[in-house]
Write a protein that holds these residues in place. Structure first.
Motif, PDB file in Angstrom:
ATOM      1  N   MET A  29       0.842  -1.201   0.000  1.00  0.00           N
ATOM      2  CA  MET A  29       0.000   0.000   0.000  1.00  0.00           C
ATOM      3  C   MET A  29       0.877   1.251   0.000  1.00  0.00           C
ATOM      4  N   GLU A  30       0.518   2.201  -0.821  1.00  0.00           N
ATOM      5  CA  GLU A  30       1.275   3.439  -0.887  1.00  0.00           C
ATOM      6  C   GLU A  30       1.127   4.240   0.404  1.00  0.00           C
ATOM      7  N   PHE A  31       2.196   4.973   0.743  1.00  0.00           N
ATOM      8  CA  PHE A  31       2.200   5.764   1.970  1.00  0.00           C
ATOM      9  C   PHE A  31       1.094   6.814   1.960  1.00  0.00           C
ATOM     10  N   SER A  32       0.839   7.415   0.799  1.00  0.00           N
ATOM     11  CA  SER A  32      -0.198   8.457   0.687  1.00  0.00           C
ATOM     12  C   SER A  32      -1.581   7.882   0.966  1.00  0.00           C
ATOM     13  N   VAL A  33      -1.819   6.641   0.518  1.00  0.00           N
ATOM     14  CA  VAL A  33      -3.113   5.987   0.765  1.00  0.00           C
ATOM     15  C   VAL A  33      -3.269   5.700   2.253  1.00  0.00           C
ATOM     16  N   MET A  34      -2.186   5.267   2.882  1.00  0.00           N
ATOM     17  CA  MET A  34      -2.210   4.999   4.317  1.00  0.00           C
ATOM     18  C   MET A  34      -2.543   6.262   5.099  1.00  0.00           C
ATOM     19  N   LEU A  35      -1.907   7.371   4.720  1.00  0.00           N
ATOM     20  CA  LEU A  35      -2.189   8.635   5.383  1.00  0.00           C
ATOM     21  C   LEU A  35      -3.638   9.063   5.189  1.00  0.00           C
ATOM     22  N   GLU A  36      -4.144   8.856   3.974  1.00  0.00           N
ATOM     23  CA  GLU A  36      -5.534   9.227   3.680  1.00  0.00           C
ATOM     24  C   GLU A  36      -6.503   8.460   4.563  1.00  0.00           C
ATOM     25  N   LEU A  37      -6.254   7.165   4.753  1.00  0.00           N
ATOM     26  CA  LEU A  37      -7.125   6.348   5.601  1.00  0.00           C
ATOM     27  C   LEU A  37      -7.026   6.774   7.067  1.00  0.00           C
ATOM     28  N   LEU A  38      -5.815   7.073   7.513  1.00  0.00           N
ATOM     29  CA  LEU A  38      -5.641   7.509   8.899  1.00  0.00           C
ATOM     30  C   LEU A  38      -6.322   8.849   9.149  1.00  0.00           C
ATOM     31  N   PHE A  39      -6.215   9.756   8.189  1.00  0.00           N
ATOM     32  CA  PHE A  39      -6.849  11.066   8.363  1.00  0.00           C
ATOM     33  C   PHE A  39      -8.377  10.977   8.261  1.00  0.00           C
ATOM     34  N   SER A  40      -8.881   9.984   7.522  1.00  0.00           N
ATOM     35  CA  SER A  40     -10.330   9.772   7.513  1.00  0.00           C
ATOM     36  C   SER A  40     -10.797   9.319   8.890  1.00  0.00           C
ATOM     37  N   GLY A  41      -9.966   8.496   9.551  1.00  0.00           N
ATOM     38  CA  GLY A  41     -10.271   8.111  10.924  1.00  0.00           C
ATOM     39  C   GLY A  41     -10.130   9.271  11.883  1.00  0.00           C
ATOM     40  N   LEU A  42      -9.171  10.162  11.602  1.00  0.00           N
ATOM     41  CA  LEU A  42      -8.972  11.337  12.450  1.00  0.00           C
ATOM     42  C   LEU A  42     -10.212  12.228  12.472  1.00  0.00           C
ATOM     43  N   LEU A  43     -10.958  12.268  11.382  1.00  0.00           N
ATOM     44  CA  LEU A  43     -12.186  13.066  11.344  1.00  0.00           C
ATOM     45  C   LEU A  43     -13.185  12.575  12.381  1.00  0.00           C
ATOM     46  N   PHE A  44     -13.323  11.239  12.512  1.00  0.00           N
ATOM     47  CA  PHE A  44     -14.204  10.687  13.536  1.00  0.00           C
ATOM     48  C   PHE A  44     -13.671  11.001  14.936  1.00  0.00           C
ATOM     49  N   THR A  45     -12.344  10.937  15.091  1.00  0.00           N
ATOM     50  CA  THR A  45     -11.731  11.272  16.375  1.00  0.00           C
ATOM     51  C   THR A  45     -12.043  12.720  16.752  1.00  0.00           C
ATOM     52  N   LEU A  46     -11.929  13.627  15.796  1.00  0.00           N
ATOM     53  CA  LEU A  46     -12.234  15.039  16.044  1.00  0.00           C
ATOM     54  C   LEU A  46     -13.707  15.246  16.379  1.00  0.00           C
ATOM     55  N   GLU A  47     -14.580  14.514  15.694  1.00  0.00           N
ATOM     56  CA  GLU A  47     -16.012  14.620  15.959  1.00  0.00           C
ATOM     57  C   GLU A  47     -16.329  14.195  17.390  1.00  0.00           C
ATOM     58  N   ILE A  48     -15.758  13.068  17.809  1.00  0.00           N
ATOM     59  CA  ILE A  48     -15.981  12.592  19.176  1.00  0.00           C
ATOM     60  C   ILE A  48     -15.457  13.613  20.175  1.00  0.00           C
ATOM     61  N   PHE A  49     -14.292  14.163  19.900  1.00  0.00           N
ATOM     62  CA  PHE A  49     -13.654  15.150  20.778  1.00  0.00           C
ATOM     63  C   PHE A  49     -14.529  16.386  20.930  1.00  0.00           C
ATOM     64  N   VAL A  50     -14.979  16.947  19.815  1.00  0.00           N
ATOM     65  CA  VAL A  50     -15.772  18.176  19.846  1.00  0.00           C
ATOM     66  C   VAL A  50     -17.137  17.943  20.485  1.00  0.00           C
ATOM     67  N   VAL A  51     -17.809  16.866  20.084  1.00  0.00           N
ATOM     68  CA  VAL A  51     -19.134  16.561  20.641  1.00  0.00           C
ATOM     69  C   VAL A  51     -19.056  16.383  22.153  1.00  0.00           C
ATOM     70  N   THR A  52     -18.014  15.710  22.618  1.00  0.00           N
ATOM     71  CA  THR A  52     -17.872  15.488  24.063  1.00  0.00           C
ATOM     72  C   THR A  52     -17.689  16.795  24.812  1.00  0.00           C
ATOM     73  N   LEU A  53     -16.816  17.666  24.318  1.00  0.00           N
ATOM     74  CA  LEU A  53     -16.589  18.943  24.996  1.00  0.00           C
ATOM     75  C   LEU A  53     -17.826  19.825  24.974  1.00  0.00           C
ATOM     76  N   VAL A  54     -18.488  19.892  23.821  1.00  0.00           N
ATOM     77  CA  VAL A  54     -19.690  20.732  23.694  1.00  0.00           C
ATOM     78  C   VAL A  54     -20.790  20.247  24.625  1.00  0.00           C
ATOM     79  N   GLY A  55     -20.888  18.942  24.824  1.00  0.00           N
ATOM     80  CA  GLY A  55     -21.923  18.399  25.687  1.00  0.00           C
ATOM     81  C   GLY A  55     -21.524  18.323  27.147  1.00  0.00           C
ATOM     82  N   ALA A  56     -20.285  17.896  27.428  1.00  0.00           N
ATOM     83  CA  ALA A  56     -19.881  17.619  28.806  1.00  0.00           C
ATOM     84  C   ALA A  56     -19.525  18.865  29.603  1.00  0.00           C
ATOM     85  N   LEU A  57     -18.875  19.850  28.967  1.00  0.00           N
ATOM     86  CA  LEU A  57     -18.482  21.055  29.707  1.00  0.00           C
ATOM     87  C   LEU A  57     -19.691  21.776  30.323  1.00  0.00           C
ATOM     88  N   PRO A  58     -20.762  22.047  29.559  1.00  0.00           N
ATOM     89  CA  PRO A  58     -21.924  22.689  30.188  1.00  0.00           C
ATOM     90  C   PRO A  58     -22.711  21.753  31.100  1.00  0.00           C
TER      91      PRO A  58
END
Length: 217
Positions: A1-30
Protein backbone atom coordinates in the motif's frame (compact mmCIF):
# COMPACT_ATOMS: atom_id res chain seq x y z
CA UNK A 1 0.00 0.00 0.00
CA UNK A 2 1.27 3.44 -0.89
CA UNK A 3 2.20 5.76 1.97
CA UNK A 4 -0.20 8.46 0.69
CA UNK A 5 -3.11 5.99 0.77
CA UNK A 6 -2.21 5.00 4.32
CA UNK A 7 -2.19 8.64 5.38
CA UNK A 8 -5.53 9.23 3.68
CA UNK A 9 -7.13 6.35 5.60
CA UNK A 10 -5.64 7.51 8.90
CA UNK A 11 -6.85 11.07 8.36
CA UNK A 12 -10.33 9.77 7.51
CA UNK A 13 -10.27 8.11 10.92
CA UNK A 14 -8.97 11.34 12.45
CA UNK A 15 -12.19 13.07 11.34
CA UNK A 16 -14.20 10.69 13.54
CA UNK A 17 -11.73 11.27 16.38
CA UNK A 18 -12.23 15.04 16.04
CA UNK A 19 -16.01 14.62 15.96
CA UNK A 20 -15.98 12.59 19.18
CA UNK A 21 -13.65 15.15 20.78
CA UNK A 22 -15.77 18.18 19.85
CA UNK A 23 -19.13 16.56 20.64
CA UNK A 24 -17.87 15.49 24.06
CA UNK A 25 -16.59 18.94 25.00
CA UNK A 26 -19.69 20.73 23.69
CA UNK A 27 -21.92 18.40 25.69
CA UNK A 28 -19.88 17.62 28.81
CA UNK A 29 -18.48 21.06 29.71
CA UNK A 30 -21.92 22.69 30.19
CA UNK A 31 -23.55 19.52 31.60
CA UNK A 32 -20.96 19.45 34.35
CA UNK A 33 -22.27 22.76 35.73
CA UNK A 34 -25.76 21.60 36.85
CA UNK A 35 -24.26 18.33 38.09
CA UNK A 36 -21.76 20.28 40.22
CA UNK A 37 -24.52 22.54 41.57
CA UNK A 38 -26.66 19.49 42.35
CA UNK A 39 -23.69 17.92 44.14
CA UNK A 40 -23.42 21.07 46.28
CA UNK A 41 -27.17 21.41 46.83
CA UNK A 42 -28.60 21.80 50.31
CA UNK A 43 -31.27 19.28 49.31
CA UNK A 44 -29.76 16.00 50.46
CA UNK A 45 -31.70 13.83 48.00
CA UNK A 46 -30.46 15.92 45.05
CA UNK A 47 -26.89 15.93 46.33
CA UNK A 48 -26.99 12.14 46.77
CA UNK A 49 -28.31 11.59 43.23
CA UNK A 50 -25.47 13.69 41.85
CA UNK A 51 -22.97 11.94 44.11
CA UNK A 52 -24.08 8.47 42.97
CA UNK A 53 -24.02 9.53 39.32
CA UNK A 54 -20.48 10.88 39.66
CA UNK A 55 -19.36 7.80 41.57
CA UNK A 56 -20.71 5.41 38.92
CA UNK A 57 -19.28 7.39 36.00
CA UNK A 58 -15.83 7.71 37.57
CA UNK A 59 -15.80 4.26 39.15
CA UNK A 60 -16.56 2.15 36.08
CA UNK A 61 -14.59 1.91 32.81
CA UNK A 62 -15.68 4.19 29.98
CA UNK A 63 -15.48 1.22 27.62
CA UNK A 64 -18.05 -0.64 29.74
CA UNK A 65 -20.32 2.41 29.80
CA UNK A 66 -20.19 2.69 26.00
CA UNK A 67 -21.13 -0.96 25.62
CA UNK A 68 -23.95 -0.63 28.13
CA UNK A 69 -25.46 2.33 26.25
CA UNK A 70 -24.97 0.59 22.91
CA UNK A 71 -26.53 -2.76 23.80
CA UNK A 72 -28.69 -1.83 26.79
CA UNK A 73 -31.80 -0.78 24.82
CA UNK A 74 -31.90 -4.14 23.02
CA UNK A 75 -31.19 -6.46 25.94
CA UNK A 76 -33.32 -4.54 28.44
CA UNK A 77 -36.24 -3.36 26.29
CA UNK A 78 -35.84 -5.37 23.05
CA UNK A 79 -35.49 -2.14 21.07
CA UNK A 80 -33.73 -2.11 17.71
CA UNK A 81 -32.11 1.32 17.62
CA UNK A 82 -30.91 1.16 14.00
CA UNK A 83 -27.48 1.28 12.35
CA UNK A 84 -26.74 4.89 13.38
CA UNK A 85 -27.30 4.17 17.06
CA UNK A 86 -23.60 3.42 17.60
CA UNK A 87 -22.75 7.06 16.87
CA UNK A 88 -25.42 8.30 19.26
CA UNK A 89 -24.31 5.78 21.90
CA UNK A 90 -20.73 6.94 21.50
CA UNK A 91 -21.63 10.61 21.93
CA UNK A 92 -23.94 9.99 24.89
CA UNK A 93 -21.41 7.73 26.60
CA UNK A 94 -18.53 10.17 26.30
CA UNK A 95 -20.63 13.15 27.36
CA UNK A 96 -22.12 11.65 30.51
CA UNK A 97 -18.75 10.18 31.51
CA UNK A 98 -16.76 13.38 31.12
CA UNK A 99 -19.53 15.54 32.62
CA UNK A 100 -18.97 13.70 35.90
CA UNK A 101 -15.26 14.56 35.90
CA UNK A 102 -15.90 18.18 34.94
CA UNK A 103 -18.57 18.45 37.66
CA UNK A 104 -16.06 17.52 40.35
CA UNK A 105 -13.54 19.98 38.93
CA UNK A 106 -16.15 22.76 38.95
CA UNK A 107 -17.20 21.88 42.49
CA UNK A 108 -13.66 22.06 43.82
CA UNK A 109 -13.16 25.39 42.07
CA UNK A 110 -16.35 26.92 43.45
CA UNK A 111 -15.65 25.73 46.96
CA UNK A 112 -12.12 27.17 46.83
CA UNK A 113 -13.43 30.74 46.61
CA UNK A 114 -13.49 32.35 50.05
CA UNK A 115 -16.90 33.36 51.37
CA UNK A 116 -15.46 36.79 52.13
CA UNK A 117 -15.31 37.61 48.43
CA UNK A 118 -19.05 37.08 48.10
CA UNK A 119 -19.66 39.30 51.12
CA UNK A 120 -17.32 42.00 49.81
CA UNK A 121 -19.20 42.02 46.50
CA UNK A 122 -22.49 42.48 48.35
CA UNK A 123 -21.04 45.42 50.30
CA UNK A 124 -20.00 47.02 47.00
CA UNK A 125 -23.58 46.75 45.75
CA UNK A 126 -23.23 43.80 43.40
CA UNK A 127 -26.16 41.48 42.97
CA UNK A 128 -25.54 37.74 43.38
CA UNK A 129 -25.51 37.28 39.62
CA UNK A 130 -23.08 40.18 39.10
CA UNK A 131 -20.81 38.97 41.90
CA UNK A 132 -20.70 35.49 40.40
CA UNK A 133 -20.07 36.51 36.79
CA UNK A 134 -17.65 39.39 37.44
CA UNK A 135 -15.74 38.27 40.53
CA UNK A 136 -16.20 34.58 41.31
CA UNK A 137 -16.42 33.00 37.85
CA UNK A 138 -13.13 34.40 36.43
CA UNK A 139 -11.26 33.13 39.47
CA UNK A 140 -12.94 29.73 39.27
CA UNK A 141 -12.06 29.41 35.58
CA UNK A 142 -8.43 30.25 36.31
CA UNK A 143 -8.20 27.72 39.14
CA UNK A 144 -9.89 24.84 37.34
CA UNK A 145 -8.30 25.36 33.93
CA UNK A 146 -5.23 23.15 34.58
CA UNK A 147 -7.44 20.28 35.77
CA UNK A 148 -9.78 20.72 32.81
CA UNK A 149 -6.75 20.76 30.53
CA UNK A 150 -5.66 17.38 31.89
CA UNK A 151 -9.10 15.93 31.21
CA UNK A 152 -9.18 17.38 27.70
CA UNK A 153 -5.82 15.79 26.91
CA UNK A 154 -7.06 12.49 28.33
CA UNK A 155 -10.14 12.81 26.12
CA UNK A 156 -7.97 12.99 23.00
CA UNK A 157 -6.57 9.57 23.86
CA UNK A 158 -9.86 8.13 25.12
CA UNK A 159 -11.48 8.69 21.72
CA UNK A 160 -9.74 5.45 20.70
CA UNK A 161 -12.23 3.57 22.93
CA UNK A 162 -14.90 4.18 20.29
CA UNK A 163 -13.53 1.11 18.50
CA UNK A 164 -15.62 -1.13 20.82
CA UNK A 165 -18.73 0.21 19.06
CA UNK A 166 -17.34 -0.46 15.58
CA UNK A 167 -16.57 3.19 14.86
CA UNK A 168 -13.55 3.54 12.59
CA UNK A 169 -11.77 6.37 14.34
CA UNK A 170 -8.04 6.83 13.89
CA UNK A 171 -6.87 4.08 16.24
CA UNK A 172 -9.20 1.55 14.58
CA UNK A 173 -7.89 2.57 11.17
CA UNK A 174 -4.30 2.21 12.38
CA UNK A 175 -5.06 -1.23 13.82
CA UNK A 176 -6.70 -2.40 10.58
CA UNK A 177 -3.81 -1.06 8.48
CA UNK A 178 -1.20 -2.63 10.76
CA UNK A 179 -2.93 -6.02 10.46
CA UNK A 180 -3.29 -5.84 6.68
CA UNK A 181 0.23 -4.54 6.06
CA UNK A 182 1.91 -6.55 8.83
CA UNK A 183 3.69 -3.37 9.86
CA UNK A 184 4.01 -1.09 12.87
CA UNK A 185 4.21 2.00 10.68
CA UNK A 186 0.46 2.81 10.92
CA UNK A 187 0.71 2.73 14.72
CA UNK A 188 3.74 5.02 14.64
CA UNK A 189 1.96 7.51 12.39
CA UNK A 190 -1.16 7.41 14.56
CA UNK A 191 0.96 8.02 17.67
CA UNK A 192 2.56 11.04 16.00
CA UNK A 193 -0.86 12.45 15.02
CA UNK A 194 -2.16 11.97 18.59
CA UNK A 195 0.91 13.76 19.94
CA UNK A 196 0.51 16.69 17.52
CA UNK A 197 -3.19 16.89 18.41
CA UNK A 198 -2.39 17.02 22.12
CA UNK A 199 0.42 19.53 21.54
CA UNK A 200 -2.03 21.89 19.82
CA UNK A 201 -4.49 21.47 22.70
CA UNK A 202 -1.72 22.20 25.23
CA UNK A 203 -0.69 25.36 23.37
CA UNK A 204 -4.31 26.57 23.26
CA UNK A 205 -4.78 25.95 26.98
CA UNK A 206 -1.49 27.68 27.81
CA UNK A 207 -2.61 30.74 25.87
CA UNK A 208 -5.91 30.86 27.75
CA UNK A 209 -4.07 30.55 31.09
CA UNK A 210 -1.85 33.50 30.17
CA UNK A 211 -4.91 35.59 29.30
CA UNK A 212 -6.32 34.85 32.76
CA UNK A 213 -3.03 35.62 34.53
CA UNK A 214 -4.25 39.00 35.74
CA UNK A 215 -6.67 37.26 38.14
CA UNK A 216 -4.43 36.77 41.14
CA UNK A 217 -5.40 34.38 43.92
Amino acid sequence: MEFSVMLELLFSGLLFTLEIFVVTLVGALPLGVPVALARMSKHKWLAWIARIYISVMRGTPLMLQLMAIMFGPYYLFHLNMGPDWKYWACGIGFIINYAAYFAEIYRSGLQSIARGQHEAAEVLGYTRAQAFTRIVLPQVVKRVLPAIGNEVITLVKDTSLAFVLGIMEMFSQAKALAASQVSMVPYAIAALIYWVFNFIVEMALTRVEKQLAYYHD
